[in-house]
Write a protein that holds these residues in place. Sequence first.
Motif, PDB file in Angstrom:
ATOM      1  N   GLY A  30     -80.880  77.648  57.179  1.00 32.87           N
ATOM      2  CA  GLY A  30     -79.750  76.930  57.746  1.00 32.87           C
ATOM      3  C   GLY A  30     -78.696  77.856  58.328  1.00 32.87           C
ATOM      4  N   LEU A  31     -78.723  79.119  57.961  1.00 34.93           N
ATOM      5  CA  LEU A  31     -77.799  80.083  58.553  1.00 34.93           C
ATOM      6  C   LEU A  31     -78.104  80.292  60.028  1.00 34.93           C
ATOM      7  N   LEU A  32     -79.350  80.052  60.424  1.00 33.56           N
ATOM      8  CA  LEU A  32     -79.767  80.300  61.807  1.00 33.56           C
ATOM      9  C   LEU A  32     -80.003  79.027  62.614  1.00 33.56           C
ATOM     10  N   PHE A  34     -80.437  74.484  62.612  1.00 28.71           N
ATOM     11  CA  PHE A  34     -80.231  73.169  62.000  1.00 28.71           C
ATOM     12  C   PHE A  34     -79.220  73.177  60.857  1.00 28.71           C
ATOM     13  N   ASN A  35     -78.148  73.965  61.023  1.00 27.10           N
ATOM     14  CA  ASN A  35     -77.183  74.052  59.931  1.00 27.10           C
ATOM     15  C   ASN A  35     -76.437  72.738  59.713  1.00 27.10           C
ATOM     16  N   LEU A  36     -76.447  71.848  60.677  1.00 28.96           N
ATOM     17  CA  LEU A  36     -75.818  70.547  60.495  1.00 28.96           C
ATOM     18  C   LEU A  36     -76.576  69.700  59.481  1.00 28.96           C
ATOM     19  N   VAL A  37     -77.886  69.899  59.380  1.00 27.38           N
ATOM     20  CA  VAL A  37     -78.726  69.126  58.460  1.00 27.38           C
ATOM     21  C   VAL A  37     -79.001  69.906  57.176  1.00 27.38           C
ATOM     22  N   LEU A  38     -79.371  71.166  57.327  1.00 24.30           N
ATOM     23  CA  LEU A  38     -79.788  71.958  56.168  1.00 24.30           C
ATOM     24  C   LEU A  38     -78.626  72.345  55.259  1.00 24.30           C
ATOM     25  N   GLY A  39     -77.439  72.541  55.817  1.00 31.98           N
ATOM     26  CA  GLY A  39     -76.279  72.901  55.003  1.00 31.98           C
ATOM     27  C   GLY A  39     -75.908  71.829  53.989  1.00 31.98           C
ATOM     28  N   PRO A  40     -75.671  70.590  54.443  1.00 33.04           N
ATOM     29  CA  PRO A  40     -75.346  69.538  53.471  1.00 33.04           C
ATOM     30  C   PRO A  40     -76.486  69.260  52.488  1.00 33.04           C
ATOM     31  N   ALA A  41     -77.726  69.358  52.956  1.00 37.04           N
ATOM     32  CA  ALA A  41     -78.859  69.137  52.048  1.00 37.04           C
ATOM     33  C   ALA A  41     -78.874  70.187  50.944  1.00 37.04           C
ATOM     34  N   ALA A  42     -78.607  71.434  51.299  1.00 37.82           N
ATOM     35  CA  ALA A  42     -78.573  72.505  50.306  1.00 37.82           C
ATOM     36  C   ALA A  42     -77.437  72.302  49.314  1.00 37.82           C
ATOM     37  N   VAL A  43     -76.288  71.868  49.810  1.00 33.63           N
ATOM     38  CA  VAL A  43     -75.136  71.646  48.929  1.00 33.63           C
ATOM     39  C   VAL A  43     -75.428  70.521  47.938  1.00 33.63           C
ATOM     40  N   VAL A  44     -75.970  69.419  48.434  1.00 35.22           N
ATOM     41  CA  VAL A  44     -76.244  68.271  47.560  1.00 35.22           C
ATOM     42  C   VAL A  44     -77.296  68.626  46.516  1.00 35.22           C
ATOM     43  N   VAL A  68     -72.689  76.029  51.941  1.00 38.51           N
ATOM     44  CA  VAL A  68     -71.300  76.077  52.399  1.00 38.51           C
ATOM     45  C   VAL A  68     -71.177  77.045  53.578  1.00 38.51           C
ATOM     46  N   ALA A  69     -71.878  78.174  53.512  1.00 35.71           N
ATOM     47  CA  ALA A  69     -71.860  79.132  54.619  1.00 35.71           C
ATOM     48  C   ALA A  69     -72.455  78.516  55.883  1.00 35.71           C
ATOM     49  N   ASP A  70     -73.504  77.714  55.732  1.00 34.98           N
ATOM     50  CA  ASP A  70     -74.083  77.011  56.880  1.00 34.98           C
ATOM     51  C   ASP A  70     -73.039  76.149  57.567  1.00 34.98           C
ATOM     52  N   LEU A  71     -72.280  75.409  56.781  1.00 38.64           N
ATOM     53  CA  LEU A  71     -71.265  74.526  57.343  1.00 38.64           C
ATOM     54  C   LEU A  71     -70.117  75.310  57.967  1.00 38.64           C
ATOM     55  N   VAL A  75     -68.919  75.159  61.887  1.00 36.18           N
ATOM     56  CA  VAL A  75     -67.528  74.929  62.296  1.00 36.18           C
ATOM     57  C   VAL A  75     -67.050  76.056  63.209  1.00 36.18           C
ATOM     58  N   ALA A  76     -67.379  77.298  62.860  1.00 37.83           N
ATOM     59  CA  ALA A  76     -66.961  78.438  63.684  1.00 37.83           C
ATOM     60  C   ALA A  76     -67.588  78.377  65.073  1.00 37.83           C
ATOM     61  N   LEU A  77     -68.859  78.022  65.146  1.00 35.62           N
ATOM     62  CA  LEU A  77     -69.521  77.949  66.445  1.00 35.62           C
ATOM     63  C   LEU A  77     -68.984  76.799  67.289  1.00 35.62           C
ATOM     64  N   ILE A  78     -68.684  75.690  66.655  1.00 34.82           N
ATOM     65  CA  ILE A  78     -68.156  74.550  67.405  1.00 34.82           C
ATOM     66  C   ILE A  78     -66.757  74.859  67.935  1.00 34.82           C
ATOM     67  N   THR A  79     -65.924  75.481  67.114  1.00 32.84           N
ATOM     68  CA  THR A  79     -64.566  75.776  67.577  1.00 32.84           C
ATOM     69  C   THR A  79     -64.556  76.901  68.605  1.00 32.84           C
ATOM     70  N   ALA A  80     -65.465  77.852  68.502  1.00 32.31           N
ATOM     71  CA  ALA A  80     -65.506  78.960  69.456  1.00 32.31           C
ATOM     72  C   ALA A  80     -66.038  78.506  70.814  1.00 32.31           C
ATOM     73  N   ASP A  81     -66.967  77.542  70.808  1.00 29.29           N
ATOM     74  CA  ASP A  81     -67.606  77.111  72.047  1.00 29.29           C
ATOM     75  C   ASP A  81     -67.101  75.753  72.511  1.00 29.29           C
TER      76      ASP A  81
END
Length: 89
Positions: A30-32, A34-44, A68-71, A75-81
């Motif tokens: 998820g670091l690389l 589909f972090n929108l899907v894999l991040g929350p799944a990992a947290v849950v 949490v790092a995935d999310l 957020v960083a990529l969305i705000t930067a781009d």
Amino acid sequence: MDRRDPARRGTGTRDADGMAVASFLLGLPGLLVFNLVLGPAAVVLALVALARGTARRGRALLGLALGVADLLILVALITADHGVIWSFG
């Protein structure tokens, strides 16, 4: 004396251990991608594994941190781009 079926003894811990490992294995890629899907799944999965008392507490905590790092990366990529950076064409 435990009156449960002997074949079913310990399955809660085994399920929690599996969730801890799954959270780690979902958080890592998820670091690389589909972090929108894999991040929350990992947290849950990590939170459920910790709540059930997994024997692999370190793996669950690592999966939680990776989720949490995935999310945060998302957020960083969305705000930067100023939007989602994926393009399909």
